[in-house]
Design a protein around this motif. Sequence first.
Motif, PDB file in Angstrom:
ATOM      1  N   ARG A 400      -3.270  -3.432  13.213  1.00 57.51           N
ATOM      2  CA  ARG A 400      -1.688  -3.524  13.605  1.00 57.51           C
ATOM      3  C   ARG A 400      -0.951  -2.491  12.966  1.00 57.51           C
ATOM      4  N   ASP A 401       0.125  -2.089  13.612  1.00 59.64           N
ATOM      5  CA  ASP A 401       0.952  -1.123  13.001  1.00 59.64           C
ATOM      6  C   ASP A 401       1.590  -1.641  11.965  1.00 59.64           C
ATOM      7  N   VAL A 402       1.934  -0.968  10.810  1.00 60.91           N
ATOM      8  CA  VAL A 402       2.891  -1.613   9.509  1.00 60.91           C
ATOM      9  C   VAL A 402       4.034  -1.050   9.837  1.00 60.91           C
ATOM     10  N   GLN A 403       5.147  -1.872   9.831  1.00 58.52           N
ATOM     11  CA  GLN A 403       6.660  -1.409   9.883  1.00 58.52           C
ATOM     12  C   GLN A 403       7.228  -0.954   8.319  1.00 58.52           C
ATOM     13  N   PRO A 404       8.067  -0.329   8.344  1.00 57.34           N
ATOM     14  CA  PRO A 404       8.560   0.309   7.073  1.00 57.34           C
ATOM     15  C   PRO A 404       8.821  -0.917   6.052  1.00 57.34           C
ATOM     16  N   ASP A 405       9.126  -2.253   6.909  1.00 62.94           N
ATOM     17  CA  ASP A 405       9.703  -3.275   6.075  1.00 62.94           C
ATOM     18  C   ASP A 405       8.459  -4.176   5.688  1.00 62.94           C
ATOM     19  N   GLY A 406       7.210  -3.587   6.048  1.00 62.52           N
ATOM     20  CA  GLY A 406       5.830  -4.336   5.938  1.00 62.52           C
ATOM     21  C   GLY A 406       5.493  -5.430   7.018  1.00 62.52           C
ATOM     22  N   ALA A 407       6.569  -5.419   7.897  1.00 53.36           N
ATOM     23  CA  ALA A 407       5.943  -6.248   8.866  1.00 53.36           C
ATOM     24  C   ALA A 407       4.775  -5.823   9.810  1.00 53.36           C
ATOM     25  N   LEU A 408       4.281  -6.579  10.256  1.00 54.15           N
ATOM     26  CA  LEU A 408       2.845  -5.947  11.088  1.00 54.15           C
ATOM     27  C   LEU A 408       3.017  -6.348  12.365  1.00 54.15           C
ATOM     28  N   GLY A 409       2.599  -5.393  13.294  1.00 47.36           N
ATOM     29  CA  GLY A 409       2.853  -5.290  14.831  1.00 47.36           C
ATOM     30  C   GLY A 409       1.496  -5.920  15.390  1.00 47.36           C
TER      31      GLY A 409
END
Length: 456
Positions: A400-409
């Motif tokens: 999953r990609d990890v967004q800067p705020d830690g949310a996962l794609g």
Amino acid sequence: MLNRRQFLAGSTAATLIPATGMAAPAPVRLEPAPARVQLAPPSYPITDVWAYNGSVPGQTLRFKQGARLHAELVNGLEQPTTIHWHGLRLPNNMDGVPDFSQPVVQPGGTFDYEFDLPDAGTYWYHPHAGALEQVARGLSGPLIIEEATPPDVDAEHVLVIDDWRLTEEAKIHESFESGRDLSHAGRLGNYVTANGSGDLQLPARAGARMRLRLINTANARIFSIELQGLEGWIVALDGMPLEKPEKAETVSLATAQRADLIVDVTAAPGEEAFLISRERDEGFALTTFKVSDQAAQARRGAPAPLPPNILPEIQLDGAKTARMLMEGGAMRWLDSAAYKGRQMGGRELAQEGQFWALNGMVGMPDDPLVSASLGETVRVALGNDTRFPHAIHLHGHHFRDVQPDGALGPLRDTILLQPGRAREIAFVADNPGKWMFHCHMLSHQISGMMTWIEVS
Ligand code: C2O
Ligand code: CU
């Protein structure tokens, strides 16, 4: 571009449904060999291709989730080959990487692929030996794994989108290792097909709900797909269901990626609906749906999410970290990089047909990019310091990609990195073995952009 306006009768790939629940169903036989198909419009000659069992794309392999795939590769080519089952979480020795996860299969040789299919979704198969040439000549096919309870739709279509480089006589252009392709955007073609046709026409009923399984098997082309006369949702990417279906405005499909759509036909009876490929200001129909009588009167609401595949949870806390820095290519030429155990200058590398480096290393390094213990979460910071997009693929796992705020794609097996961009991905290393991690623009793969990870 060859003339796309003319008709081409679709050579629909045969569907093969192996018997399940029986003791030992006969293996599917897959024979890559030279074949002749009418690829270009009928006013052009027949094209000599390489195909699995004579068809382009290769036949659709269809299984139920949880079934066992058993396929016998019989090499009818005059060069070694293997089959890689793209996007599958399978045992390492079934992954098809020559002289890495299995011995290469010589001309006339055979190899038995047999493994369980834990995940439902849209996948594909292709050679991993001499892949740049073998895929460009026509070797690839869809692998569909059906949910125990498939979503309620009126029709389903598997759409294999490919990009061919043909001569004016509709021959496969043999410029496979052109230095320009290797060092730029890869082998881009001049003729785009869906299911082997430059003018694919399918029937549809007004108001009907259809599942479209899109697969990009092109060597390098990135598609941007729009809907016309259709409205719908993306329900899965790279085989893996989205937690929540997403409105499909434009569907970006980099090489090797898949997208499952559920669409409703909004065009009226007698009209046409389209999947359109957009590139800058231009667009052309990838698929034309001929809309007939009304199937349903009322619009339906958003579809329910597909049932999830069961993967371990990513634990970002305490994860192992690594990075993958992409460098090189035209306009950012390598100064120097390590190749075959030696530091070499950019000019010398170019003479070897090598143009790209990952973390300063060209081609398969001796050491893995990361060694993970079984079950560990790994975070990889990807950085694209080149002037070209790259579609990075990890074998045997979904990330999953990890967004800067830690949310996962969403879960993916291939991620597109635009020039100058950085993205972070994370995955659970739950599949033991040595797994390739490479750019799926096949020209880039052979000219430097490959590495591997180890899970033990
Ligand atoms: Cu679809 Cu390593 O490849
Ligand atoms: Cu690349």
